[in-house]
Design a protein around this motif. Structure first.
Motif, mmCIF file in Angstrom:
data_model
loop_
_atom_site.group_PDB
_atom_site.id
_atom_site.type_symbol
_atom_site.label_atom_id
_atom_site.label_comp_id
_atom_site.label_asym_id
_atom_site.label_seq_id
_atom_site.Cartn_x
_atom_site.Cartn_y
_atom_site.Cartn_z
ATOM 1 N N VAL A 147 0.855 -1.185 0.000
ATOM 2 C CA VAL A 147 0.000 0.000 0.000
ATOM 3 C C VAL A 147 0.892 1.236 0.000
ATOM 4 N N LEU A 148 0.670 2.094 -0.983
ATOM 5 C CA LEU A 148 1.416 3.344 -1.113
ATOM 6 C C LEU A 148 0.440 4.490 -0.908
ATOM 7 N N ASN A 149 0.638 5.287 0.131
ATOM 8 C CA ASN A 149 -0.280 6.392 0.363
ATOM 9 C C ASN A 149 0.452 7.722 0.489
ATOM 10 N N GLY A 150 -0.248 8.785 0.104
ATOM 11 C CA GLY A 150 0.360 10.097 0.052
ATOM 12 C C GLY A 150 -0.174 11.081 1.055
ATOM 13 N N ASP A 151 -0.750 10.581 2.149
ATOM 14 C CA ASP A 151 -1.307 11.512 3.143
ATOM 15 C C ASP A 151 -1.010 11.099 4.574
ATOM 16 N N GLU A 152 -0.001 10.244 4.781
ATOM 17 C CA GLU A 152 0.292 9.761 6.134
ATOM 18 C C GLU A 152 0.709 10.888 7.062
ATOM 19 N N GLU A 153 1.487 11.825 6.536
ATOM 20 C CA GLU A 153 2.020 12.876 7.399
ATOM 21 C C GLU A 153 0.943 13.851 7.881
ATOM 22 N N ILE A 154 -0.241 13.779 7.305
ATOM 23 C CA ILE A 154 -1.344 14.629 7.768
ATOM 24 C C ILE A 154 -2.476 13.791 8.353
ATOM 25 N N GLY A 155 -2.162 12.549 8.769
ATOM 26 C CA GLY A 155 -3.133 11.731 9.477
ATOM 27 C C GLY A 155 -3.859 10.699 8.656
ATOM 28 N N SER A 156 -3.496 10.535 7.377
ATOM 29 C CA SER A 156 -4.100 9.528 6.497
ATOM 30 C C SER A 156 -5.615 9.659 6.341
ATOM 31 N N PRO A 157 -6.140 10.863 6.101
ATOM 32 C CA PRO A 157 -7.591 11.001 5.972
ATOM 33 C C PRO A 157 -8.179 10.267 4.772
ATOM 34 N N ALA A 158 -7.445 10.242 3.648
ATOM 35 C CA ALA A 158 -7.956 9.574 2.456
ATOM 36 C C ALA A 158 -7.593 8.096 2.410
ATOM 37 N N SER A 159 -6.526 7.715 3.067
ATOM 38 C CA SER A 159 -6.015 6.349 2.923
ATOM 39 C C SER A 159 -6.429 5.399 4.038
ATOM 40 N N ARG A 160 -6.970 5.902 5.126
ATOM 41 C CA ARG A 160 -7.262 5.021 6.257
ATOM 42 C C ARG A 160 -8.175 3.862 5.863
ATOM 43 N N GLU A 161 -9.291 4.147 5.207
ATOM 44 C CA GLU A 161 -10.212 3.073 4.850
ATOM 45 C C GLU A 161 -9.576 2.086 3.886
ATOM 46 N N VAL A 162 -8.722 2.575 2.996
ATOM 47 C CA VAL A 162 -8.037 1.693 2.056
ATOM 48 C C VAL A 162 -7.094 0.762 2.808
ATOM 49 N N ILE A 163 -6.356 1.312 3.747
ATOM 50 C CA ILE A 163 -5.415 0.511 4.537
ATOM 51 C C ILE A 163 -6.156 -0.546 5.343
ATOM 52 N N GLU A 164 -7.247 -0.164 5.971
ATOM 53 C CA GLU A 164 -8.018 -1.118 6.777
ATOM 54 C C GLU A 164 -8.592 -2.226 5.911
ATOM 55 N N ALA A 165 -9.062 -1.890 4.716
ATOM 56 C CA ALA A 165 -9.587 -2.925 3.817
ATOM 57 C C ALA A 165 -8.471 -3.848 3.341
ATOM 58 N N ALA A 166 -7.298 -3.283 3.077
ATOM 59 C CA ALA A 166 -6.162 -4.082 2.606
ATOM 60 C C ALA A 166 -5.651 -5.036 3.677
ATOM 61 N N ALA A 167 -5.943 -4.737 4.950
ATOM 62 C CA ALA A 167 -5.443 -5.562 6.060
ATOM 63 C C ALA A 167 -6.283 -6.805 6.306
ATOM 64 N N VAL A 168 -7.420 -6.914 5.652
ATOM 65 C CA VAL A 168 -8.302 -8.068 5.884
ATOM 66 C C VAL A 168 -7.644 -9.341 5.354
ATOM 67 N N GLY A 169 -7.497 -10.335 6.218
ATOM 68 C CA GLY A 169 -6.988 -11.638 5.815
ATOM 69 C C GLY A 169 -5.484 -11.753 5.673
ATOM 70 N N VAL A 170 -4.731 -10.749 6.120
ATOM 71 C CA VAL A 170 -3.275 -10.821 5.954
ATOM 72 C C VAL A 170 -2.634 -11.594 7.103
#
Length: 381
Positions: free
Chosen positions: A143-166
């Motif tokens: 997962v490559l995201n471009g908003d971590e330094e400001i709290g991941s507002p756009a990427s949080r849901e993507v990260i949580e979905a990507a974590a399912v079943g890992v």
């Protein structure tokens, strides 16, 4: 195998340094959409160049922030390993001219080199080296995201979905300390704004008609700072305040910006109670609280302990150690850990100075961390 991985990483060092230089020289501040788009385009090319095309990919539009890319690479029949890396940095455009990329002995400098561009370079070369050595690898979900330094507002849901079943997650944020400790616990972060509303009046002619918002805010600040409990791992800081119009006017409004760090769910509940209990003393005034928890607590769970044991054994096989620490800062790993997934954070660069002008990574760490990542990924296959 272990000696071969270290030798392969040493042999690849000139190319790794060149990749890192090219990456650092693509500036990617969190608040510049165009720059972030250029950065993600560069990363796409680097990924393809070093480990080949993904077997599947998806992209989520980050809006005004950087887009989020999820890349899946096939592997053994084991569950996938989640790999988290952000490509944004805290540095504004133009910083590169002030702090150019440079290598001086064991020290690598440049904006974002430590947090966290070296981490991605290490990861890509770890996969490349492991494949070249014929080592089995698990499926990899990057997962490559471009908003971590400001709290991941756009990427949080993507990260949580990507974590399912890992199987587990490795976060390529910078390591802790000169020994390269991984972070197995991080504090949860709350960001709040307390607003006080009062009634304006002339401070000299009619002081009793008004209700001072500044007075109400000051009392609230004292209450909040008294809620700090460092022994319990909780810090509370009202770092910004403002309000009023002139010294001879009873202030009609005021505000305070609050940063809260907690180490447990119990402390979240306690602090929420303090915030909910803030009330104005003057009957004509009011207090309101805005904001919420930016990142959940990342507690050291049995799943994380198990993952650290696997990684620690791989480190020993390389003649390295892999200490662990709990830290106050937060990352995207907090989101994943809150879902019950084992997380090892700080798998990236060894160095110092995140968010500071003395930011640097080490050349030696680039080598050892690359070899270690290859060994850990193989151990998880």
């Amino acid at each position: 195998m272990t000696g071969a991985l270290l030798e392969a990483a040493r042999a690849a060092l000139p190319e790794m340094l060149d990749d890192l230089r090219r990456y650092v020289e693509v500036e990617t501040p969190s608040d510049d959409k165009a720059a972030l788009s250029r950065g993600l385009s560069f990363v796409d090319g680097l990924v393809a160049e070093r480990i080949g095309p993904a077997d599947s990919s998806s992209t989520v539009d980050g809006g005004v922030h950087g887009d989020v890319r999820v890349l899946d690479f096939a592997g053994s029949v084991a569950a996938p390993v989640l790999l988290l890396a952000h490509y944004d940095t805290v540095w504004p455009l133009g910083t590169l001219a002030e702090i150019p990329f440079a290598v001086d002995g064991d020290r690598i400098t440049g904006p974002g080199v430590f947090d966290m561009k070296a981490g991605l370079v290490q990861l890509l070369w770890a996969v490349r080296i492991a494949r070249a050595a014929g080592l089995a690898l698990p499926p990899l979900r990057l997962v490559l995201n471009g908003d971590e330094e400001i709290g991941s507002p756009a990427s949080r849901e993507v990260i949580e979905a990507a974590a399912v079943g890992v199987r587990g997650a490795l976060v390529f944020e910078a390591a802790a300390g000169p020994e390269g400790a991984v972070k197995t616990a991080r504090k949860g972060v709350g960001v709040f704004t307390v607003r006080a509303e009062g009634v304006e009046s002339h401070a000299g002619l009619d002081p009793t008609r008004g209700a001072s918002a500044v007075d109400e805010l000051a009392r609230a600040v004292l209450t909040l700072h008294a809620a700090q409990d460092l022994d319990a791992g909780t810090s509370v800081n009202v770092g910004v305040i403002g309000g009023g119009t002139r010294s001879n006017v009873i202030a009609g409004s005021a505000f305070g910006e609050v940063d809260v760090r907690v180490s447990s769910l119990a402390e979240i509940t306690r602090v929420e109670g303090v915030l909910a209990g803030l009330t104005a003393r003057h009957p004509k005034a009011s207090l309101t609280v805005e904001g919420g928890w930016n990142r959940p607590v990342m507690e050291r769970t049995p799943a994380t302990a198990e993952l650290h044991a696997v990684a620690g054994a791989a480190a020993e096989g390389l003649g390295l150690s892999l200490p662990e620490v709990a830290v106050g800062g937060a990352s995207d790993g907090n989101f994943v850990a809150a879902l019950g997934v084992g997380v090892l954070d700080g798998f990236g660069a060894i160095g110092d100075g995140a968010h500071a002008r003395h930011e640097h990574a080490t050349v030696s760490g680039l080598v050892t961390r690359t070899a270690l990542t290859a060994a850990v990924l193989h151990a998880l296959a």
